[in-house]
Motif scaffolding. Sequence first.
Motif, short mmCIF file in Angstrom:
data_model
loop_
_atom_site.label_atom_id
_atom_site.label_comp_id
_atom_site.label_asym_id
_atom_site.label_seq_id
_atom_site.Cartn_x
_atom_site.Cartn_y
_atom_site.Cartn_z
N VAL A 223 11.71 -0.17 1.57
CA VAL A 223 12.92 0.53 2.02
C VAL A 223 12.60 1.36 3.27
O VAL A 223 13.40 1.44 4.20
N PHE A 224 11.41 1.93 3.31
CA PHE A 224 11.02 2.76 4.45
C PHE A 224 10.72 1.92 5.68
O PHE A 224 11.16 2.23 6.78
N ILE A 225 9.94 0.82 5.53
CA ILE A 225 9.50 0.09 6.72
C ILE A 225 10.63 -0.67 7.41
O ILE A 225 10.56 -0.92 8.62
N TYR A 226 11.67 -1.05 6.67
CA TYR A 226 12.79 -1.76 7.30
C TYR A 226 13.91 -0.82 7.72
O TYR A 226 14.80 -1.23 8.48
N LEU A 258 10.83 -8.80 9.89
CA LEU A 258 10.16 -9.58 8.85
C LEU A 258 8.98 -10.35 9.43
O LEU A 258 7.86 -10.30 8.89
N VAL A 259 9.20 -11.06 10.53
CA VAL A 259 8.14 -11.85 11.16
C VAL A 259 7.00 -10.94 11.62
O VAL A 259 5.82 -11.25 11.42
N THR A 260 7.35 -9.80 12.20
CA THR A 260 6.33 -8.87 12.68
C THR A 260 5.48 -8.34 11.54
O THR A 260 4.24 -8.36 11.60
N TYR A 261 6.13 -7.85 10.50
CA TYR A 261 5.40 -7.25 9.38
C TYR A 261 4.52 -8.26 8.66
O TYR A 261 3.37 -7.96 8.31
N VAL A 262 5.04 -9.46 8.43
CA VAL A 262 4.26 -10.47 7.72
C VAL A 262 3.05 -10.90 8.56
O VAL A 262 1.95 -11.07 8.04
N SER A 263 3.24 -11.03 9.88
CA SER A 263 2.13 -11.42 10.76
C SER A 263 1.02 -10.38 10.74
O SER A 263 -0.17 -10.70 10.56
N VAL A 264 1.39 -9.12 10.92
CA VAL A 264 0.39 -8.05 10.91
C VAL A 264 -0.21 -7.92 9.52
O VAL A 264 -1.43 -7.68 9.38
N GLY A 265 0.60 -8.08 8.49
CA GLY A 265 0.08 -8.01 7.12
C GLY A 265 -0.99 -9.06 6.87
O GLY A 265 -2.05 -8.77 6.31
N PHE A 266 -0.74 -10.29 7.29
CA PHE A 266 -1.73 -11.36 7.15
C PHE A 266 -3.02 -10.99 7.88
O PHE A 266 -4.13 -11.14 7.35
#
Length: 501
Positions: A223-226, A258-266
């Motif tokens: 909820v915070f990051i988005y 979504l794309v940004t967070y998932v990429s950095v998360g990986f």
Amino acid sequence: MAVEDPAPEGRPADLKHDAIGFVDALVIGLNSTSPAYSIAAVIGPIVALAGIYAPGVMVASFVPMLLIASAFYYLNKADQDCGTTFSWVTRAMGPWAGWLGGWAIAMTGVLVVGSLADVAVSFGLLAVGLDGWVENAFVRQLLTVLLILVMTAVCVVGTELSARVQNVLILAQVVFLLVFVCVALSKVYAGTSAYDSVDPSLDWLNPFGAGGAALTGGLLLGVFIYWGWESAVNLTEEVEDSATAPGKAGLWSTVILLVTYVSVGFAVVAYAGPAFLAENAGEEEFVFAQLAGDVLGGWDWVLLLAVCTSAVASTQTTIIPASRTALSMARRRALPAYYGHISARFRTPDVSTWWVAGIAIVWYLTVNQISENALLDSLTALSLLIAFYYALTGVACAVYYRRHLFESLRNFLLIGLGPLVGAGLLTWLLVRSVSDMADPANSYSGSSWLGLGPPLVIGLGIAAVGVVVMVVWRLRAPAFWDERPGVADPDVVRGVREGKD
């Protein structure tokens, strides 16, 4: 700075229409979420909860945001009002619910602006090697206040200037994050990571991989990051093609995030490994500073500067929803009229903008006198307000269009069921947040305020103050409360039915 097209002499100023385009609104929506800072702040805690399945949890967190973004899109088609949730909920559900939604939006800005500016200053100082200044509370807080004042001035001078500044800042963030992701993953595959690296796998996208408890905790962080993408919609009166462009900007913002967070998360999970990140959960400055040095070597300032520019951008854009909401409330006589003043020269809501900044500065300095952990606890309380007004917007969408939900499958899914499911998920998260925050052990400070955790006390306190202010203003100026809820205008419904997006 001169601004074209001033208000006609003798007439009240209005917001400057068609000041920015779709791309500018999209960039402002992205920057409001502070992507680099957000991922820096939550990657450790999410990995501590979900391990290698952290990217999957980020995907799951995206779902309620997308559903609520759909509600924002269709409600904006009906009412291009900069007050967004306040105006829409008032239309659909009445003035009492609308006022509380507006109050929640305004207070999120007050709670978070100081913290964002503090992060911007801290990471900026780290990027240029002035680590000692970060430890000096007086210097850091002085620079934080100055940054808030500068960013507020940019907001007041004009929406076009704000958009230009935001375009530069989002470009810097994206470039810096892409460099980090590419270098980190290349070192993982080359076997040169300084940690117990793990090869990325598509299995990491499974949000249920770590179990239901981990998913629930991750959704709360999500909820915070988005949060913040809707700033694009708060500028609806100043965006070209205001009926559709702001809503589209909000929708696309969530997808790009979504794309940004998932990429950095990986990249982060693969490079550092889940054990290191879990051990240092919550130490975002330490984690990102260390990873930046290990991944980029002498270029570690690149990642630190990405977080800095992210927080600077969000400091500015977070002021926008709060100030525009106050403006909208004042125009509808839900707040004193002077909050609705618009600068005749700059065509921006100068009074409400400076008021938001001033209250945010006072809050930041006051809470810091209690402790640094108290400031972090106030950020935790944000999730209560965010979940509340997002859920309220989702319900308002279905209620407003209630007579037309069964006219087509499109209406039923995108205007009715989707927003209601999003609202339901956020309501569930709100209840879970209250339960978790009630335990003082779950707060940053670990202390007890009135027998409860400080974040819950702060959240409930802000809600209580809002109710008191609302009742007092209702008694002093009852005109706003004479409004009655309505349903969607037939012309708007016709445009939705014909797919005029």
